[in-house]
Design a protein around this motif. Structure first.
Motif, PDB file in Angstrom:
ATOM      1  N   GLY A  48       0.785  -1.223   0.000  1.00  0.00           N
ATOM      2  CA  GLY A  48       0.000   0.000   0.000  1.00  0.00           C
ATOM      3  C   GLY A  48       0.815   1.270   0.000  1.00  0.00           C
ATOM      4  N   ALA A  49       2.120   1.178   0.215  1.00  0.00           N
ATOM      5  CA  ALA A  49       2.974   2.369   0.217  1.00  0.00           C
ATOM      6  C   ALA A  49       3.126   2.894  -1.208  1.00  0.00           C
ATOM      7  CB  ALA A  49       4.349   2.058   0.802  1.00  0.00           C
ATOM      8  N   THR A  50       3.131   4.224  -1.342  1.00  0.00           N
ATOM      9  CA  THR A  50       3.348   4.850  -2.642  1.00  0.00           C
ATOM     10  C   THR A  50       4.380   5.960  -2.499  1.00  0.00           C
ATOM     11  OG1 THR A  50       1.617   6.506  -2.376  1.00  0.00           O
ATOM     12  CG2 THR A  50       0.973   4.403  -3.376  1.00  0.00           C
ATOM     13  N   GLN A  51       5.095   6.219  -3.574  1.00  0.00           N
ATOM     14  CA  GLN A  51       6.120   7.257  -3.543  1.00  0.00           C
ATOM     15  C   GLN A  51       5.523   8.632  -3.301  1.00  0.00           C
ATOM     16  OE1 GLN A  51       8.812   7.152  -6.837  1.00  0.00           O
ATOM     17  NE2 GLN A  51       9.601   9.184  -6.468  1.00  0.00           N
ATOM     18  N   SER A  52       4.334   8.871  -3.809  1.00  0.00           N
ATOM     19  CA  SER A  52       3.755  10.214  -3.715  1.00  0.00           C
ATOM     20  C   SER A  52       2.741  10.374  -2.587  1.00  0.00           C
ATOM     21  CB  SER A  52       3.088  10.584  -5.042  1.00  0.00           C
ATOM     22  OG  SER A  52       2.035   9.678  -5.320  1.00  0.00           O
ATOM     23  N   GLY A  53       2.486   9.319  -1.794  1.00  0.00           N
ATOM     24  CA  GLY A  53       1.455   9.445  -0.770  1.00  0.00           C
ATOM     25  C   GLY A  53       1.744   8.744   0.533  1.00  0.00           C
ATOM     26  N   THR A  54       3.010   8.401   0.804  1.00  0.00           N
ATOM     27  CA  THR A  54       3.354   7.665   2.021  1.00  0.00           C
ATOM     28  C   THR A  54       4.545   8.321   2.704  1.00  0.00           C
ATOM     29  OG1 THR A  54       2.569   5.587   1.070  1.00  0.00           O
ATOM     30  CG2 THR A  54       4.061   5.408   2.940  1.00  0.00           C
ATOM     31  N   TYR A  74       8.689   4.439  -1.657  1.00  0.00           N
ATOM     32  CA  TYR A  74       8.584   4.136  -3.079  1.00  0.00           C
ATOM     33  C   TYR A  74       7.321   3.303  -3.244  1.00  0.00           C
ATOM     34  CZ  TYR A  74      10.798  -0.339  -1.715  1.00  0.00           C
ATOM     35  OH  TYR A  74      11.108  -1.521  -1.112  1.00  0.00           O
ATOM     36  N   ASP A  75       6.884   3.078  -4.461  1.00  0.00           N
ATOM     37  CA  ASP A  75       5.684   2.288  -4.687  1.00  0.00           C
ATOM     38  C   ASP A  75       5.929   0.857  -4.223  1.00  0.00           C
ATOM     39  OD1 ASP A  75       4.478   4.518  -5.750  1.00  0.00           O
ATOM     40  OD2 ASP A  75       4.813   3.935  -7.835  1.00  0.00           O
ATOM     41  N   GLY A  76       5.252   0.454  -3.146  1.00  0.00           N
ATOM     42  CA  GLY A  76       5.386  -0.896  -2.606  1.00  0.00           C
ATOM     43  C   GLY A  76       6.295  -1.004  -1.399  1.00  0.00           C
ATOM     44  N   GLY A  77       6.817   0.114  -0.888  1.00  0.00           N
ATOM     45  CA  GLY A  77       7.681   0.036   0.293  1.00  0.00           C
ATOM     46  C   GLY A  77       8.397   1.338   0.577  1.00  0.00           C
ATOM     47  N   PHE A  78       9.509   1.232   1.304  1.00  0.00           N
ATOM     48  CA  PHE A  78      10.325   2.404   1.611  1.00  0.00           C
ATOM     49  C   PHE A  78      11.771   1.975   1.789  1.00  0.00           C
ATOM     50  CE2 PHE A  78       8.468   0.834   5.533  1.00  0.00           C
ATOM     51  CZ  PHE A  78       9.545   0.764   6.405  1.00  0.00           C
ATOM     52  N   THR A  79      12.670   2.935   1.620  1.00  0.00           N
ATOM     53  CA  THR A  79      14.102   2.694   1.790  1.00  0.00           C
ATOM     54  C   THR A  79      14.574   3.421   3.033  1.00  0.00           C
ATOM     55  OG1 THR A  79      14.399   2.533  -0.602  1.00  0.00           O
ATOM     56  CG2 THR A  79      16.380   2.886   0.722  1.00  0.00           C
ATOM     57  N   ILE A  80      15.343   2.741   3.877  1.00  0.00           N
ATOM     58  CA  ILE A  80      15.959   3.342   5.052  1.00  0.00           C
ATOM     59  C   ILE A  80      17.410   3.647   4.696  1.00  0.00           C
ATOM     60  CG2 ILE A  80      16.573   3.037   7.477  1.00  0.00           C
ATOM     61  CD1 ILE A  80      14.479   0.756   7.515  1.00  0.00           C
ATOM     62  N   HIS A  81      17.860   4.845   5.038  1.00  0.00           N
ATOM     63  CA  HIS A  81      19.248   5.240   4.804  1.00  0.00           C
ATOM     64  C   HIS A  81      19.893   5.578   6.141  1.00  0.00           C
ATOM     65  CE1 HIS A  81      18.720   5.647   0.454  1.00  0.00           C
ATOM     66  NE2 HIS A  81      17.537   6.151   0.751  1.00  0.00           N
ATOM     67  N   TYR A  82      21.138   5.123   6.329  1.00  0.00           N
ATOM     68  CA  TYR A  82      21.942   5.541   7.479  1.00  0.00           C
ATOM     69  C   TYR A  82      22.676   6.795   7.045  1.00  0.00           C
ATOM     70  CZ  TYR A  82      25.309   5.501  11.286  1.00  0.00           C
ATOM     71  OH  TYR A  82      26.063   5.853  12.376  1.00  0.00           O
ATOM     72  N   LEU A  83      22.519   7.902   7.766  1.00  0.00           N
ATOM     73  CA  LEU A  83      22.995   9.201   7.302  1.00  0.00           C
ATOM     74  C   LEU A  83      24.455   9.534   7.610  1.00  0.00           C
ATOM     75  CD1 LEU A  83      19.763  11.221   8.080  1.00  0.00           C
ATOM     76  CD2 LEU A  83      20.467  10.181   5.920  1.00  0.00           C
ATOM     77  N   PRO A  84      25.010   9.223   8.785  1.00  0.00           N
ATOM     78  CA  PRO A  84      26.419   9.584   9.028  1.00  0.00           C
ATOM     79  C   PRO A  84      27.362   8.884   8.045  1.00  0.00           C
ATOM     80  CG  PRO A  84      25.318   9.149  11.090  1.00  0.00           C
ATOM     81  CD  PRO A  84      24.371   8.719   9.997  1.00  0.00           C
ATOM     82  N   ALA A  85      28.513   9.506   7.832  1.00  0.00           N
ATOM     83  CA  ALA A  85      29.478   8.979   6.862  1.00  0.00           C
ATOM     84  C   ALA A  85      30.101   7.668   7.320  1.00  0.00           C
ATOM     85  CB  ALA A  85      30.563  10.013   6.599  1.00  0.00           C
ATOM     86  N   THR A  86      30.249   7.470   8.627  1.00  0.00           N
ATOM     87  CA  THR A  86      30.822   6.223   9.135  1.00  0.00           C
ATOM     88  C   THR A  86      29.804   5.528  10.015  1.00  0.00           C
ATOM     89  OG1 THR A  86      31.750   7.332  11.063  1.00  0.00           O
ATOM     90  CG2 THR A  86      33.156   7.169   9.111  1.00  0.00           C
ATOM     91  N   ASN A  87      29.925   4.220  10.119  1.00  0.00           N
ATOM     92  CA  ASN A  87      28.968   3.471  10.930  1.00  0.00           C
ATOM     93  C   ASN A  87      29.678   2.739  12.060  1.00  0.00           C
ATOM     94  OD1 ASN A  87      30.211   1.616   9.310  1.00  0.00           O
ATOM     95  ND2 ASN A  87      28.360   0.544   8.701  1.00  0.00           N
ATOM     96  N   GLY A  88      30.061   3.471  13.090  1.00  0.00           N
ATOM     97  CA  GLY A  88      30.722   2.878  14.246  1.00  0.00           C
ATOM     98  C   GLY A  88      29.719   2.417  15.283  1.00  0.00           C
TER      99      GLY A  88
END
Length: 102
Positions: A48-54, A74-88
């Protein structure tokens, strides 16, 4: 009495980036998942997720500040991003709430 609802977000320069105050939000559901240390982004299918309405909002994180992560639908889901440059950090459990807006 009618209470206004919505969400507003600003970028690092103080400019409005998202303004959903004129929309009705509908709770679609929540999800809890593990974001591995080796990942910099992760796609999550969500019916049910959409790029323009979720919008997907990270509400809590087991190890990190939830603001270290970002979600984009996005249509059909979502993307999670880790924002800091390093992942300690270690593997992190994220709790995410998903809303549709119209």
């Amino acid at each position: 009495m009618v209470m206004p609802q919505g969400i507003q977000c600003w970028d690092e320069k103080g400019r409005i980036a998202v303004d959903l105050t004129d929309y009705n939000l509908r709770y679609m559901g929540g999800i809890s998942l593990v974001f591995r240390r080796s990942e910099s982004s992760k796609n999550v299918a969500f019916g049910g997720a959409t790029q323009s309405g979720t919008i997907a909002i990270i509400t809590t994180s087991s190890m990190n500040n939830p603001n270290d992560f970002s979600c984009r639908a996005y249509d059909g889901g979502f993307t999670i991003h880790y924002l800091p440059a390093t992942n300690g950090w270690a593997d992190t459990t994220l709790n995410i709430e998903v809303y549709n807006f119209e």
